[in-house]
Scaffold this motif. Sequence first.
Motif, mmCIF file in Angstrom:
data_model
loop_
_atom_site.group_PDB
_atom_site.id
_atom_site.type_symbol
_atom_site.label_atom_id
_atom_site.label_comp_id
_atom_site.label_asym_id
_atom_site.label_seq_id
_atom_site.Cartn_x
_atom_site.Cartn_y
_atom_site.Cartn_z
ATOM 1 N N GLN A 13 12.716 -15.189 4.966
ATOM 2 C CA GLN A 13 11.908 -16.132 4.785
ATOM 3 C C GLN A 13 10.622 -16.007 3.992
ATOM 4 N N ALA A 73 5.401 -20.701 6.663
ATOM 5 C CA ALA A 73 6.478 -21.862 6.707
ATOM 6 C C ALA A 73 6.489 -23.164 5.920
ATOM 7 N N ARG A 91 9.315 -26.857 3.635
ATOM 8 C CA ARG A 91 9.011 -26.274 4.829
ATOM 9 C C ARG A 91 10.210 -25.276 5.036
ATOM 10 N N SER A 93 12.306 -22.319 7.591
ATOM 11 C CA SER A 93 12.403 -22.023 8.786
ATOM 12 C C SER A 93 13.684 -20.863 8.609
ATOM 13 N N THR A 99 17.440 -18.184 5.656
ATOM 14 C CA THR A 99 16.253 -19.092 5.363
ATOM 15 C C THR A 99 16.756 -20.503 5.264
#
Length: 142
Positions: A13, A73, A91, A93, A99
């Motif tokens: 991420q 995030a 967004r 996660s 990711t």
Amino acid sequence: MKVQRTIRVDRPQHTVVAYLADFGNAVQWDPGTMSCMRTDQGPIVVGSTWRNVSDFNGRITELDYRLERLEPARLTFVGHNKQATATDDLRFSTDEATTTITYNAEITFNGLLRLAGPLLRRGFETLADEVETSLTTALETL
């Protein structure tokens, strides 16, 4: 007009967010973007700006984008010109090394272009499909 796409990539991420926080990279993953140049200097922070030149449905459009949100995030960019306001909200996660990006794009037309909005819907959906593919490719090759 709003579209949403969910993209999963085998990248951490923090790497994905760092790459996408530099909106200048849009030339690599947004098929409509012809150029995207930073218009300020220094580190990328909330308030950083870019001039994006895009081809949408055969029409060249320039938007001035500003980074409105920079979080581990979530990223939000808002672009403006006289005819439209565009918002790209991403967004993130993670699940180990994968990711998931939830990409929301919204465009609001101003003036007479508001009437053409429904006619442009199909082109906006097609562009979102193309972005999903090219963004995945760009991130997988980091």
